[in-house]
Motif scaffolding. Structure first.
Motif, PDB file in Angstrom:
ATOM      1  N   VAL A 130     -28.139  53.982  76.141  1.00  0.00           N
ATOM      2  CA  VAL A 130     -27.229  52.925  76.591  1.00  0.00           C
ATOM      3  C   VAL A 130     -25.825  53.497  76.800  1.00  0.00           C
ATOM      4  O   VAL A 130     -25.157  53.214  77.801  1.00  0.00           O
ATOM      5  CB  VAL A 130     -27.187  51.760  75.579  1.00  0.00           C
ATOM      6  N   HIS A 131     -25.387  54.327  75.853  1.00  0.00           N
ATOM      7  CA  HIS A 131     -24.058  54.927  75.939  1.00  0.00           C
ATOM      8  C   HIS A 131     -23.915  55.818  77.176  1.00  0.00           C
ATOM      9  O   HIS A 131     -22.921  55.731  77.905  1.00  0.00           O
ATOM     10  CB  HIS A 131     -23.786  55.746  74.669  1.00  0.00           C
ATOM     11  N   VAL A 132     -24.896  56.655  77.413  1.00  0.00           N
ATOM     12  CA  VAL A 132     -24.836  57.573  78.553  1.00  0.00           C
ATOM     13  C   VAL A 132     -24.888  56.802  79.870  1.00  0.00           C
ATOM     14  O   VAL A 132     -24.180  57.126  80.834  1.00  0.00           O
ATOM     15  CB  VAL A 132     -25.989  58.604  78.480  1.00  0.00           C
ATOM     16  N   ASP A 133     -25.713  55.753  79.922  1.00  0.00           N
ATOM     17  CA  ASP A 133     -25.914  55.021  81.162  1.00  0.00           C
ATOM     18  C   ASP A 133     -24.767  54.059  81.482  1.00  0.00           C
ATOM     19  O   ASP A 133     -24.398  53.875  82.651  1.00  0.00           O
ATOM     20  CB  ASP A 133     -27.225  54.236  81.080  1.00  0.00           C
ATOM     21  N   PHE A 134     -24.181  53.446  80.449  1.00  0.00           N
ATOM     22  CA  PHE A 134     -23.205  52.382  80.682  1.00  0.00           C
ATOM     23  C   PHE A 134     -21.818  52.639  80.096  1.00  0.00           C
ATOM     24  O   PHE A 134     -20.880  51.917  80.410  1.00  0.00           O
ATOM     25  CB  PHE A 134     -23.722  51.058  80.097  1.00  0.00           C
ATOM     26  N   GLY A 135     -21.693  53.625  79.217  1.00  0.00           N
ATOM     27  CA  GLY A 135     -20.402  53.880  78.594  1.00  0.00           C
ATOM     28  C   GLY A 135     -20.295  53.284  77.205  1.00  0.00           C
ATOM     29  O   GLY A 135     -21.130  52.484  76.774  1.00  0.00           O
ATOM     30  N   TYR A 136     -19.222  53.661  76.521  1.00  0.00           N
ATOM     31  CA  TYR A 136     -19.081  53.309  75.105  1.00  0.00           C
ATOM     32  C   TYR A 136     -18.961  51.805  74.881  1.00  0.00           C
ATOM     33  O   TYR A 136     -19.571  51.259  73.952  1.00  0.00           O
ATOM     34  CB  TYR A 136     -17.873  54.017  74.494  1.00  0.00           C
ATOM     35  N   GLU A 137     -18.175  51.096  75.682  1.00  0.00           N
ATOM     36  CA  GLU A 137     -17.950  49.674  75.434  1.00  0.00           C
ATOM     37  C   GLU A 137     -19.247  48.875  75.530  1.00  0.00           C
ATOM     38  O   GLU A 137     -19.489  47.977  74.725  1.00  0.00           O
ATOM     39  CB  GLU A 137     -16.907  49.119  76.413  1.00  0.00           C
ATOM     40  N   ARG A 138     -20.078  49.213  76.500  1.00  0.00           N
ATOM     41  CA  ARG A 138     -21.370  48.515  76.610  1.00  0.00           C
ATOM     42  C   ARG A 138     -22.275  48.889  75.449  1.00  0.00           C
ATOM     43  O   ARG A 138     -23.002  48.034  74.922  1.00  0.00           O
ATOM     44  CB  ARG A 138     -22.043  48.879  77.945  1.00  0.00           C
ATOM     45  N   ALA A 139     -22.230  50.134  75.041  1.00  0.00           N
ATOM     46  CA  ALA A 139     -23.032  50.557  73.891  1.00  0.00           C
ATOM     47  C   ALA A 139     -22.558  49.855  72.626  1.00  0.00           C
ATOM     48  O   ALA A 139     -23.366  49.453  71.782  1.00  0.00           O
ATOM     49  CB  ALA A 139     -22.945  52.070  73.718  1.00  0.00           C
ATOM     50  N   ARG A 140     -21.256  49.698  72.505  1.00  0.00           N
ATOM     51  CA  ARG A 140     -20.690  49.022  71.333  1.00  0.00           C
ATOM     52  C   ARG A 140     -21.184  47.577  71.263  1.00  0.00           C
ATOM     53  O   ARG A 140     -21.591  47.093  70.203  1.00  0.00           O
ATOM     54  CB  ARG A 140     -19.171  49.060  71.387  1.00  0.00           C
ATOM     55  N   LYS A 141     -21.149  46.872  72.386  1.00  0.00           N
ATOM     56  CA  LYS A 141     -21.642  45.494  72.415  1.00  0.00           C
ATOM     57  C   LYS A 141     -23.126  45.442  72.090  1.00  0.00           C
ATOM     58  O   LYS A 141     -23.586  44.559  71.344  1.00  0.00           O
ATOM     59  CB  LYS A 141     -21.382  44.874  73.785  1.00  0.00           C
ATOM     60  N   PHE A 142     -23.876  46.364  72.645  1.00  0.00           N
ATOM     61  CA  PHE A 142     -25.319  46.436  72.388  1.00  0.00           C
ATOM     62  C   PHE A 142     -25.592  46.614  70.893  1.00  0.00           C
ATOM     63  O   PHE A 142     -26.467  45.955  70.328  1.00  0.00           O
ATOM     64  CB  PHE A 142     -25.906  47.603  73.184  1.00  0.00           C
ATOM     65  N   ILE A 143     -24.833  47.488  70.265  1.00  0.00           N
ATOM     66  CA  ILE A 143     -25.007  47.752  68.833  1.00  0.00           C
ATOM     67  C   ILE A 143     -24.650  46.532  68.006  1.00  0.00           C
ATOM     68  O   ILE A 143     -25.422  46.109  67.129  1.00  0.00           O
ATOM     69  CB  ILE A 143     -24.162  48.970  68.403  1.00  0.00           C
ATOM     70  N   ILE A 144     -23.479  45.951  68.244  1.00  0.00           N
ATOM     71  CA  ILE A 144     -23.046  44.815  67.440  1.00  0.00           C
ATOM     72  C   ILE A 144     -23.984  43.623  67.623  1.00  0.00           C
ATOM     73  O   ILE A 144     -24.337  42.936  66.654  1.00  0.00           O
ATOM     74  CB  ILE A 144     -21.599  44.417  67.782  1.00  0.00           C
ATOM     75  N   ASP A 145     -24.420  43.370  68.849  1.00  0.00           N
ATOM     76  CA  ASP A 145     -25.356  42.266  69.088  1.00  0.00           C
ATOM     77  C   ASP A 145     -26.645  42.441  68.291  1.00  0.00           C
ATOM     78  O   ASP A 145     -27.188  41.467  67.747  1.00  0.00           O
ATOM     79  CB  ASP A 145     -25.706  42.185  70.580  1.00  0.00           C
ATOM     80  N   ASN A 146     -27.133  43.676  68.205  1.00  0.00           N
ATOM     81  CA  ASN A 146     -28.416  43.929  67.537  1.00  0.00           C
ATOM     82  C   ASN A 146     -28.291  44.135  66.034  1.00  0.00           C
ATOM     83  O   ASN A 146     -29.233  43.853  65.289  1.00  0.00           O
ATOM     84  CB  ASN A 146     -29.100  45.134  68.182  1.00  0.00           C
ATOM     85  N   PHE A 147     -27.149  44.633  65.588  1.00  0.00           N
ATOM     86  CA  PHE A 147     -26.968  44.929  64.171  1.00  0.00           C
ATOM     87  C   PHE A 147     -26.208  43.838  63.422  1.00  0.00           C
ATOM     88  O   PHE A 147     -25.966  43.989  62.221  1.00  0.00           O
ATOM     89  CB  PHE A 147     -26.221  46.259  63.997  1.00  0.00           C
ATOM     90  N   ASN A 148     -25.852  42.764  64.100  1.00  0.00           N
ATOM     91  CA  ASN A 148     -25.027  41.743  63.467  1.00  0.00           C
ATOM     92  C   ASN A 148     -25.647  41.193  62.176  1.00  0.00           C
ATOM     93  O   ASN A 148     -24.964  41.016  61.164  1.00  0.00           O
ATOM     94  CB  ASN A 148     -24.762  40.593  64.446  1.00  0.00           C
ATOM     95  N   GLY A 149     -26.950  40.915  62.231  1.00  0.00           N
ATOM     96  CA  GLY A 149     -27.611  40.393  61.037  1.00  0.00           C
ATOM     97  C   GLY A 149     -27.577  41.372  59.877  1.00  0.00           C
ATOM     98  O   GLY A 149     -27.359  40.980  58.722  1.00  0.00           O
ATOM     99  N   ILE A 150     -27.782  42.642  60.164  1.00  0.00           N
ATOM    100  CA  ILE A 150     -27.753  43.667  59.120  1.00  0.00           C
ATOM    101  C   ILE A 150     -26.338  43.840  58.576  1.00  0.00           C
ATOM    102  O   ILE A 150     -26.142  44.013  57.367  1.00  0.00           O
ATOM    103  CB  ILE A 150     -28.298  44.996  59.661  1.00  0.00           C
TER     104      ILE A 150
END
Length: 237
Positions: A130-150
């Protein structure tokens, strides 16, 4: 639609993201065992290396900005819970990503699709893709969206990595009691054995668990007992 395209689209639906570079996600889902003996097949270890760093930075930044009154030591402990192998495994299970990983037949027969380390590494590789394809900000959103519960569980001291120790601490709080883990049965072929365990206190069954090793089945039995007893866990033990 060819089989490869369908495979990628199914993965993208699980991840809720559409990759521009489809090769990246394919590499992220390729275990080194699959590449052995095949020419020019890329596997996910390099992406895993990058994904680990991206995940660490993202979670560090998020905790730093969201929990301004927490000291460095506490933030470090919380981060270690959020990015640990067990948490990554939980994310992989949520995505049901195990069935999409390309691996050797031998790896699959020995439980590779459910092996914690393989699934955790794959999550890191996907983050890197995700980071390589879209950049850090998109990767950051992807991570927070998926890891929010944890993240929430970690901040509320609800993550326990050793359920057996936690159960013992709670049950023996007011004095010694007899806690036993009893192997009830096992089944399956030798290379894929399933073990079934009960945890008992003074001969009363508190919980049951299944695992692909005796140790795993005991941990799952303790986890089941904690859930049944409705005890609140108090962080990493």
């Amino acid at each position: 639609m060819d089989e490869k395209t369908n495979y990628i689209e199914n993965v993208e639906k699980r991840l809720n993201i559409c990759f521009k570079d489809k090769e990246l996600i394919e590499i992220a889902l390729t275990h080194s065992s699959y590449a052995n003996g095949r020419k020019n097949v890329k596997f996910n270890e390099r992406l895993e290396f990058l994904g680990d760093s991206v995940l660490q930075l993202c979670i560090s930044e998020y905790l730093f900005s969201m929990y301004k009154n927490k000291p460095e030591g506490e933030l470090t402990k919380k981060r270690s819970l959020i990015v640990c192998e067990n948490s990554l495994y939980e994310i992989a299970r949520k995505w049901d990503i195990g069935k999409y990983i390309k691996m050797s037949r031998g790896e699959e027969l020995t439980g590779g699709r459910e092996r914690t380390s393989i699934l955790a590494d794959c999550v890191e590789a996907i983050i890197a893709a995700v980071h390589v394809d879209f950049g850090y900000e998109r990767a950051r959103k992807f991570i927070i969206d998926n890891f929010n519960g944890i993240i929430q569980k970690a901040m509320e001291n609800k993550i326990v990595l050793d359920y057996k120790t936690r159960l013992q601490e709670i049950l023996q709080k007011n004095g010694d009691v007899s806690i036993d883990y009893v192997l009830i049965s096992y089944d399956g072929p030798p290379h894929r054995r399933k073990f079934y365990t009960e945890v008992c206190m003074d001969k009363n069954v508190l919980g049951k668990g299944m695992g692909y090793s005796k140790k795993e089945s005991e941990q799952n039995a303790a986890h089941n007992a904690l859930n049944k007893l409705d005890f609140k866990t108090s962080g990493r033990v």
